[in-house]
Design a protein around this motif. Structure first.
Motif, PDB file in Angstrom:
ATOM      1  N   LYS A  92       0.825  -1.213   0.000  1.00 25.45           N
ATOM      2  CA  LYS A  92       0.000   0.000   0.000  1.00 25.45           C
ATOM      3  C   LYS A  92       0.859   1.263   0.000  1.00 25.45           C
ATOM      4  O   LYS A  92       0.584   2.202  -0.742  1.00 25.45           O
ATOM      5  N   THR A  93       1.919   1.274   0.810  1.00 27.89           N
ATOM      6  CA  THR A  93       2.791   2.446   0.850  1.00 27.89           C
ATOM      7  C   THR A  93       3.569   2.594  -0.461  1.00 27.89           C
ATOM      8  O   THR A  93       3.733   3.698  -0.971  1.00 27.89           O
ATOM      9  N   THR A  94       4.012   1.469  -1.014  1.00 25.85           N
ATOM     10  CA  THR A  94       4.710   1.505  -2.303  1.00 25.85           C
ATOM     11  C   THR A  94       3.792   2.112  -3.369  1.00 25.85           C
ATOM     12  O   THR A  94       4.222   2.943  -4.173  1.00 25.85           O
ATOM     13  N   THR A  95       2.523   1.725  -3.349  1.00 28.53           N
ATOM     14  CA  THR A  95       1.561   2.277  -4.307  1.00 28.53           C
ATOM     15  C   THR A  95       1.438   3.796  -4.132  1.00 28.53           C
ATOM     16  O   THR A  95       1.507   4.552  -5.097  1.00 28.53           O
ATOM     17  N   LEU A  96       1.310   4.233  -2.873  1.00 27.42           N
ATOM     18  CA  LEU A  96       1.177   5.670  -2.603  1.00 27.42           C
ATOM     19  C   LEU A  96       2.425   6.432  -3.073  1.00 27.42           C
ATOM     20  O   LEU A  96       2.331   7.506  -3.661  1.00 27.42           O
ATOM     21  N   ARG A  97       3.604   5.841  -2.795  1.00 23.17           N
ATOM     22  CA  ARG A  97       4.851   6.506  -3.185  1.00 23.17           C
ATOM     23  C   ARG A  97       5.022   6.533  -4.709  1.00 23.17           C
ATOM     24  O   ARG A  97       5.678   7.427  -5.241  1.00 23.17           O
ATOM     25  N   MET A  98       4.428   5.569  -5.390  1.00 20.90           N
ATOM     26  CA  MET A  98       4.467   5.616  -6.852  1.00 20.90           C
ATOM     27  C   MET A  98       3.563   6.740  -7.357  1.00 20.90           C
ATOM     28  O   MET A  98       3.891   7.420  -8.316  1.00 20.90           O
ATOM     29  N   ILE A  99       2.427   6.947  -6.695  1.00 19.18           N
ATOM     30  CA  ILE A  99       1.530   8.034  -7.089  1.00 19.18           C
ATOM     31  C   ILE A  99       2.222   9.383  -6.877  1.00 19.18           C
ATOM     32  O   ILE A  99       2.159  10.275  -7.711  1.00 19.18           O
ATOM     33  N   ALA A 100       2.961   9.493  -5.748  1.00 20.82           N
ATOM     34  CA  ALA A 100       3.654  10.751  -5.452  1.00 20.82           C
ATOM     35  C   ALA A 100       4.886  10.940  -6.334  1.00 20.82           C
ATOM     36  O   ALA A 100       5.416  12.035  -6.435  1.00 20.82           O
ATOM     37  N   GLY A 101       5.355   9.863  -6.938  1.00 19.18           N
ATOM     38  CA  GLY A 101       6.493   9.969  -7.847  1.00 19.18           C
ATOM     39  C   GLY A 101       7.836   9.627  -7.244  1.00 19.18           C
ATOM     40  O   GLY A 101       8.866   9.835  -7.869  1.00 19.18           O
ATOM     41  N   PHE A 102       7.850   9.087  -6.034  1.00 17.99           N
ATOM     42  CA  PHE A 102       9.131   8.777  -5.395  1.00 17.99           C
ATOM     43  C   PHE A 102       9.664   7.402  -5.798  1.00 17.99           C
ATOM     44  O   PHE A 102      10.836   7.111  -5.615  1.00 17.99           O
ATOM     45  N   ILE A 103       8.774   6.555  -6.297  1.00 18.70           N
ATOM     46  CA  ILE A 103       9.216   5.240  -6.767  1.00 18.70           C
ATOM     47  C   ILE A 103       8.762   5.086  -8.217  1.00 18.70           C
ATOM     48  O   ILE A 103       7.585   5.256  -8.510  1.00 18.70           O
ATOM     49  N   PRO A 104       9.691   4.813  -9.134  1.00 23.25           N
ATOM     50  CA  PRO A 104       9.271   4.618 -10.520  1.00 23.25           C
ATOM     51  C   PRO A 104       8.620   3.245 -10.684  1.00 23.25           C
ATOM     52  O   PRO A 104       9.182   2.247 -10.239  1.00 23.25           O
ATOM     53  N   PRO A 105       7.430   3.188 -11.294  1.00 22.61           N
ATOM     54  CA  PRO A 105       6.783   1.889 -11.460  1.00 22.61           C
ATOM     55  C   PRO A 105       7.526   1.023 -12.477  1.00 22.61           C
ATOM     56  O   PRO A 105       8.165   1.552 -13.382  1.00 22.61           O
TER      57      PRO A 105
END
Lengths: 271, 352
Positions: free
Chosen positions: B42-55
């Motif tokens: 869930k946190t990984t998903t949120l961080r992808m939305i914010a742009g901190f983790i590239p999908p």
């Protein structure tokens, strides 16, 4: 064992601390005292007190020239040391660098290397460079500053790395989330947060450079002496309290710098 | 505010798949909660939305704009961090103004907008304080004001309440929800706290092992859990392992036969029963599934009693019965009668 032993332990500890502090402070106290002696040849008890040696120190041209040179070299070397050391610390603290621990040790090495060894090797190196490139490095101001930068870098790396260790990186993410690009984030958020480390590094780096004698002895050119060398040269011929007066002025200047810095940055927290 | 859609979003680290083919669409002004145990993605998903983790694959669209390839500073989504992440060297007002400055809002406009944001979180007058001079709850509200001031297209909340004490958490929950409704903010919150999720969300996304298990309202998740995991994770369920022998018939591992409307395809299955659907004692009279169970353990929980019972050697289940005046908890080895209706249970195939 009786209940008295922890107390005894504390007495021993306090005694040891007082003794160590004494070893550090006693020379300073004697230098201060000596600089006010009236007679030319230091002997105890003093024959009287006078301020003449301060006037002598202030009028000594080689002291003045040395002071100016030391100041210039110290400031420039500190600035270069910061420009090189801060990015190096960031890279070491944040990225997996090949041979990272090795690089880190290498950057800290000048701090533990005996001054004479450092001086000799820099001397030989600069001569080799001059022979190879025919650029007059040896005895030049640039050569001296480069060598002093070498002793500034370990302080920068050590202190900046320490302040980065306690740095919460989510505040950088917060800045980016609020619309700040990487460069703005660095200037507005990262740098202010590690400022105490940088200020302390600049202070200690400068003091190390300013007081450096061993390495400078090898590297100064004709007619170019730093203050510590000027003092040493003076001592070869005379032992009057002028040297004590000059030293006291230095001690006071460095002490004031420390106190002023400490007002803005708690040095005890970074060092 | 804007719609947000996530399609076929995936993140893998080597062989480990942190987020696996997540598809979510969030309506304008909706409050969506990503809920799941720690490590569910869930946190990984949120961080992808914010742009901190590239999908690794998939896309994220905010409004009409595909932001998948955009860096965090161009996404315009306000994120409230779990640790608040206030700038320690800036005052409250400077913290809140930072986003406005970055978005080149004219100087004259910033003051009123900072004041408005602080008013929304009830921190008017705290402008010149530094974060270290504030309590945890106040810091949390500054973080919220900072995210709101730049009028983001979506608001992202990363376990925003987990660092607050229990009493404050209840208050802030309501505050955030009211503010979200009033401003019509499209919001995604991540939490592992089931109660928090249920009280705040319009809709919930239950995640486990990187995958979305179910998306739905509180009622949908509770009454029609999509699988055994959701049935156990949202609210409580009593589970009985066994098999569907024929449509409408379920047999437990211990060989007890029961009627169950949800049983359809024959094969190994698990029967899930919500505690309030299980009648105890006299209330079980006349129900098609009626059994005598032996109490193994009972705990007094105030409003509820938790009772572990055994129907036979193989079949154990956990009951919850509401407390009422004069009720004493059953003693171990005592026999009680329990029963449930034909339509009470849900059946999940096993090994599927």
């Amino acid at each position: 064992m009786s209940a008295g032993s922890p107390r005894l332990g504390r007495y021993v500890l306090n005694g040891a601390a007082a003794l160590s502090l004494g070893f550090i402070l006693l020379p300073l106290i004697f230098v201060t005292w000596l600089s006010f002696f009236r007679q030319e040849i230091p002997s105890f008890p003093p024959e009287g007190y006078s301020l003449q040696w301060f006037a002598a120190a202030a009028n000594n041209k080689s002291f003045i020239d040395g002071f100016v040179l030391s100041l210039q070299v110290g400031i420039v070397a500190t600035l270069i040391g910061l420009v090189l050391g801060v990015p190096a610390s960031l890279a070491l603290a944040r990225h997996r660098i090949p041979l990272g621990p090795g690089v880190s040790t290498l950057l800290l090495l000048p701090l533990v290397m005996p001054g004479i060894v450092l001086g000799t090797s820099t001397y030989v190196f600069q001569i080799e460079v001059e022979l190879a490139t025919e650029i007059p490095v040896m005895g030049s101001l640039g050569g001296l500053i480069a060598a002093h930068t070498l002793v500034v870098i370990p302080w920068v790396v050590r202190l900046v790395t320490a302040s980065l260790a306690g740095f919460d990186r989510t505040i950088e993410e917060a800045a980016q989330n609020l619309g700040a690009g990487p460069i703005t984030t660095f200037w507005r958020v990262t740098l202010p947060s590690i400022r105490p480390g940088i200020v302390a590094a600049a202070l200690f780096g400068f003091v190390t450079s300013f007081g450096n004698l061993e390495m400078s002895l090898f590297l100064v050119g004709p007619g170019r002496t730093t203050l510590p060398i000027a003092i040493l040269q003076y001592l070869e011929w005379k032992i009057d309290p002028t040297v004590a007066a000059a030293s006291l002025i230095q001690i006071v200047l460095i002490g004031v710098a420390m106190i002023v810095t400490d007002r803005y940055v708690k040095l005890s927290r970074v060092v | 505010m804007a719609r947000l859609s996530i399609s076929h979003l995936k993140k893998s680290y080597g062989d480990f798949i942190a987020v696996d083919d997540v598809d979510i669409a969030i309506a304008d002004g909706e409050f969506l909660v990503l809920l799941g145990p720690s490590g569910c993605g869930k946190t990984t998903t949120l961080r992808m939305i914010a742009g901190f983790i590239p999908p690794t694959a998939g896309s994220i669209t905010i409004g009409e704009r595909d932001v998948t390839a955009l860096p965090p500073w161009k996404r315009h989504c306000g994120l409230v961090f779990q640790s608040y992440a206030l700038f320690p060297h800036m005052t409250v007002a400077q913290n809140v103004a930072f986003g406005l400055e970055m978005h080149k809002v004219p100087q004259a406009e910033r003051g009123p907008r900072v004041a408005e944001a602080l008013r929304l979180v009830r921190l008017t007058g705290f402008d010149d304080r530094y974060p270290r001079q504030l309590s945890g709850g106040q810091q949390q509200r500054v973080a919220l004001a900072r995210a709101l001031a730049m009028q983001p297209q979506v608001l992202l909340l990363d376990e925003p309440l987990s660092n607050l004490d229990a009493k404050l958490r209840l208050e802030v929950r309501v505050e955030i929800r009211e503010l979200q409704r009033k401003l019509g903010l499209t919001t995604i919150m991540v939490t592992h706290d089931q109660e928090e999720a249920l009280t705040m969300a319009d809709r919930l996304v239950v995640m486990e092992k990187g995958q979305v298990r179910q998306v739905g309202t509180q009622r949908e998740l509770y009454e029609k859990p999509a699988d055994r995991f959701v049935a156990g994770f949202i609210g409580r369920s009593a589970f009985l392992d066994g098999e569907v022998t024929a449509p409408g018939r379920f047999r437990t591992a211990g060989g007890l036969d029961m009627v169950c409307a949800a049983a359809a395809k024959p094969g190994p299955a698990t029967l899930a029963l919500r505690p309030e659907r299980i009648a105890v004692g006299g209330e079980a009279d006349g129900l098609p599934n009626r059994f005598t169970a032996k109490v193994e353990h009972a705990s007094y929980l105030g409003a509820l009693l938790d009772i572990q019972v055994a129907l036979d050697e193989h079949d154990r289940m956990l009951l919850q019965i509401p407390n009422r005046p004069g009720l004493t908890e059953p003693q171990p080895d005592e026999s009680i009668t329990i029963g449930w209706a034909e339509d009470a249970g849900l059946v999940y195939p096993r090994g599927a």
